[in-house]
Design a protein around this motif. Structure first.
Motif, PDB file in Angstrom:
ATOM      1  N   UNK A  24       0.856  -1.184   0.000  1.00  0.00           N
ATOM      2  CA  UNK A  24       0.000   0.000   0.000  1.00  0.00           C
ATOM      3  C   UNK A  24       0.897   1.241   0.000  1.00  0.00           C
ATOM      4  N   UNK A  25       0.594   2.253  -0.814  1.00  0.00           N
ATOM      5  CA  UNK A  25       1.436   3.451  -0.854  1.00  0.00           C
ATOM      6  C   UNK A  25       1.439   4.243   0.458  1.00  0.00           C
ATOM      7  N   UNK A  26       0.473   4.021   1.325  1.00  0.00           N
ATOM      8  CA  UNK A  26       0.418   4.729   2.608  1.00  0.00           C
ATOM      9  C   UNK A  26       1.467   4.199   3.587  1.00  0.00           C
ATOM     10  N   UNK A  40       3.442 -10.893   4.213  1.00  0.00           N
ATOM     11  CA  UNK A  40       2.622 -10.232   3.201  1.00  0.00           C
ATOM     12  C   UNK A  40       1.136 -10.333   3.523  1.00  0.00           C
ATOM     13  N   UNK A  41       0.687 -11.514   3.880  1.00  0.00           N
ATOM     14  CA  UNK A  41      -0.723 -11.709   4.212  1.00  0.00           C
ATOM     15  C   UNK A  41      -1.114 -10.867   5.422  1.00  0.00           C
ATOM     16  N   UNK A  42      -0.266 -10.829   6.428  1.00  0.00           N
ATOM     17  CA  UNK A  42      -0.532 -10.032   7.626  1.00  0.00           C
ATOM     18  C   UNK A  42      -0.627  -8.550   7.271  1.00  0.00           C
ATOM     19  N   UNK A  43       0.281  -8.055   6.433  1.00  0.00           N
ATOM     20  CA  UNK A  43       0.274  -6.644   6.044  1.00  0.00           C
ATOM     21  C   UNK A  43      -0.951  -6.282   5.209  1.00  0.00           C
ATOM     22  N   UNK A  44      -1.413  -7.209   4.405  1.00  0.00           N
ATOM     23  CA  UNK A  44      -2.604  -6.945   3.585  1.00  0.00           C
ATOM     24  C   UNK A  44      -3.865  -6.817   4.435  1.00  0.00           C
ATOM     25  N   UNK A  45      -3.844  -7.349   5.634  1.00  0.00           N
ATOM     26  CA  UNK A  45      -4.997  -7.264   6.526  1.00  0.00           C
ATOM     27  C   UNK A  45      -5.050  -5.950   7.310  1.00  0.00           C
ATOM     28  N   UNK A  46      -3.974  -5.160   7.242  1.00  0.00           N
ATOM     29  CA  UNK A  46      -3.904  -3.908   7.989  1.00  0.00           C
ATOM     30  C   UNK A  46      -4.576  -2.790   7.202  1.00  0.00           C
ATOM     31  N   UNK A  47      -5.359  -1.977   7.897  1.00  0.00           N
ATOM     32  CA  UNK A  47      -5.948  -0.784   7.294  1.00  0.00           C
ATOM     33  C   UNK A  47      -4.847   0.266   7.243  1.00  0.00           C
ATOM     34  N   UNK A  97      -0.842   6.791   8.592  1.00  0.00           N
ATOM     35  CA  UNK A  97      -0.626   8.225   8.374  1.00  0.00           C
ATOM     36  C   UNK A  97      -0.666   9.015   9.678  1.00  0.00           C
ATOM     37  N   UNK A  98      -1.521   8.678  10.594  1.00  0.00           N
ATOM     38  CA  UNK A  98      -1.643   9.411  11.845  1.00  0.00           C
ATOM     39  C   UNK A  98      -0.845   8.820  12.995  1.00  0.00           C
ATOM     40  N   UNK A  99       0.060   7.910  12.705  1.00  0.00           N
ATOM     41  CA  UNK A  99       0.763   7.202  13.773  1.00  0.00           C
ATOM     42  C   UNK A  99       1.964   7.954  14.330  1.00  0.00           C
ATOM     43  N   UNK A 100       2.424   8.983  13.648  1.00  0.00           N
ATOM     44  CA  UNK A 100       3.553   9.764  14.150  1.00  0.00           C
ATOM     45  C   UNK A 100       4.881   9.050  13.995  1.00  0.00           C
ATOM     46  N   UNK A 101       5.884   9.580  14.676  1.00  0.00           N
ATOM     47  CA  UNK A 101       7.255   9.078  14.563  1.00  0.00           C
ATOM     48  C   UNK A 101       7.401   7.632  15.041  1.00  0.00           C
ATOM     49  N   UNK A 102       6.626   7.249  16.035  1.00  0.00           N
ATOM     50  CA  UNK A 102       6.723   5.893  16.594  1.00  0.00           C
ATOM     51  C   UNK A 102       6.197   4.823  15.647  1.00  0.00           C
ATOM     52  N   UNK A 103       5.375   5.211  14.691  1.00  0.00           N
ATOM     53  CA  UNK A 103       4.808   4.256  13.762  1.00  0.00           C
ATOM     54  C   UNK A 103       3.607   3.535  14.353  1.00  0.00           C
ATOM     55  N   UNK A 104       3.056   2.616  13.573  1.00  0.00           N
ATOM     56  CA  UNK A 104       1.875   1.859  13.968  1.00  0.00           C
ATOM     57  C   UNK A 104       2.285   0.409  14.205  1.00  0.00           C
ATOM     58  N   UNK A 105       2.058  -0.074  15.397  1.00  0.00           N
ATOM     59  CA  UNK A 105       2.412  -1.445  15.750  1.00  0.00           C
ATOM     60  C   UNK A 105       1.320  -2.404  15.277  1.00  0.00           C
ATOM     61  N   UNK A 106       1.733  -3.445  14.588  1.00  0.00           N
ATOM     62  CA  UNK A 106       0.808  -4.434  14.032  1.00  0.00           C
ATOM     63  C   UNK A 106       0.709  -5.622  14.976  1.00  0.00           C
ATOM     64  N   UNK A 107      -0.514  -6.018  15.290  1.00  0.00           N
ATOM     65  CA  UNK A 107      -0.734  -7.239  16.066  1.00  0.00           C
ATOM     66  C   UNK A 107      -0.574  -8.423  15.111  1.00  0.00           C
ATOM     67  N   UNK A 108       0.170  -9.425  15.527  1.00  0.00           N
ATOM     68  CA  UNK A 108       0.376 -10.603  14.695  1.00  0.00           C
ATOM     69  C   UNK A 108      -0.521 -11.723  15.206  1.00  0.00           C
ATOM     70  N   UNK A 109      -1.595 -12.012  14.480  1.00  0.00           N
ATOM     71  CA  UNK A 109      -2.513 -13.073  14.927  1.00  0.00           C
ATOM     72  C   UNK A 109      -1.816 -14.422  15.035  1.00  0.00           C
ATOM     73  N   UNK A 110      -2.346 -15.269  15.873  1.00  0.00           N
ATOM     74  CA  UNK A 110      -1.791 -16.598  16.104  1.00  0.00           C
ATOM     75  C   UNK A 110      -1.760 -17.478  14.880  1.00  0.00           C
TER      76      UNK A 110
END
Length: 107
Positions: A20-22, A49-56, A61-74
């Motif tokens: 995703x370009x975002x 790749x599959x995990x990243x495709x599930x992320x909105x 964009x609004x996550x700031x310098x710290x970035x957005x932490x992704x939960x990794x499903x089991x």
């Protein structure tokens, strides 16, 4: 810590193209308790790749310098074996889209 783990992850993720370009970059923190197994490399990349495709991606964009932490499903057993944390950033840096960073992002 296994001395080949970072290289193993970098090679496994080297050919992953942006989903995703975002999302400017993806930072993964290895789980240093893991020992690389060559048979996992292809499956590891496909699970990321599959995990990243599930992320909105709009949340990045609004996550700031710290970035957005992704939960990794089991369901991502191989990904969870090797990666402790996945953080998405809106800013793009030189280098691979998926970068492997040591704990605390000492890069």
């Amino acid at each position: 810590m296994h001395p080949d783990l970072e290289d193993f992850l970098e090679q496994a993720f080297a050919d992953i193209e942006p989903t995703d370009p975002a999302i400017g970059r993806v930072v993964v923190e290895p789980d240093y308790d893991a020992e690389p197994e060559g048979k996992d490399a292809g499956h590891l990349a496909s699970e990321l790749l599959q995990c990243l495709r599930e992320v909105d991606a709009s949340v990045v964009a609004g996550s700031g310098h710290e970035g957005y932490s992704v939960e990794t499903p089991g369901a991502y057993r191989v990904l969870r074996k090797y990666v402790r944390r996945i953080t998405l950033h809106a800013d793009k840096l030189e280098g691979e889209w998926v970068e492997v960073a040591p704990p605390g992002n000492w890069i």
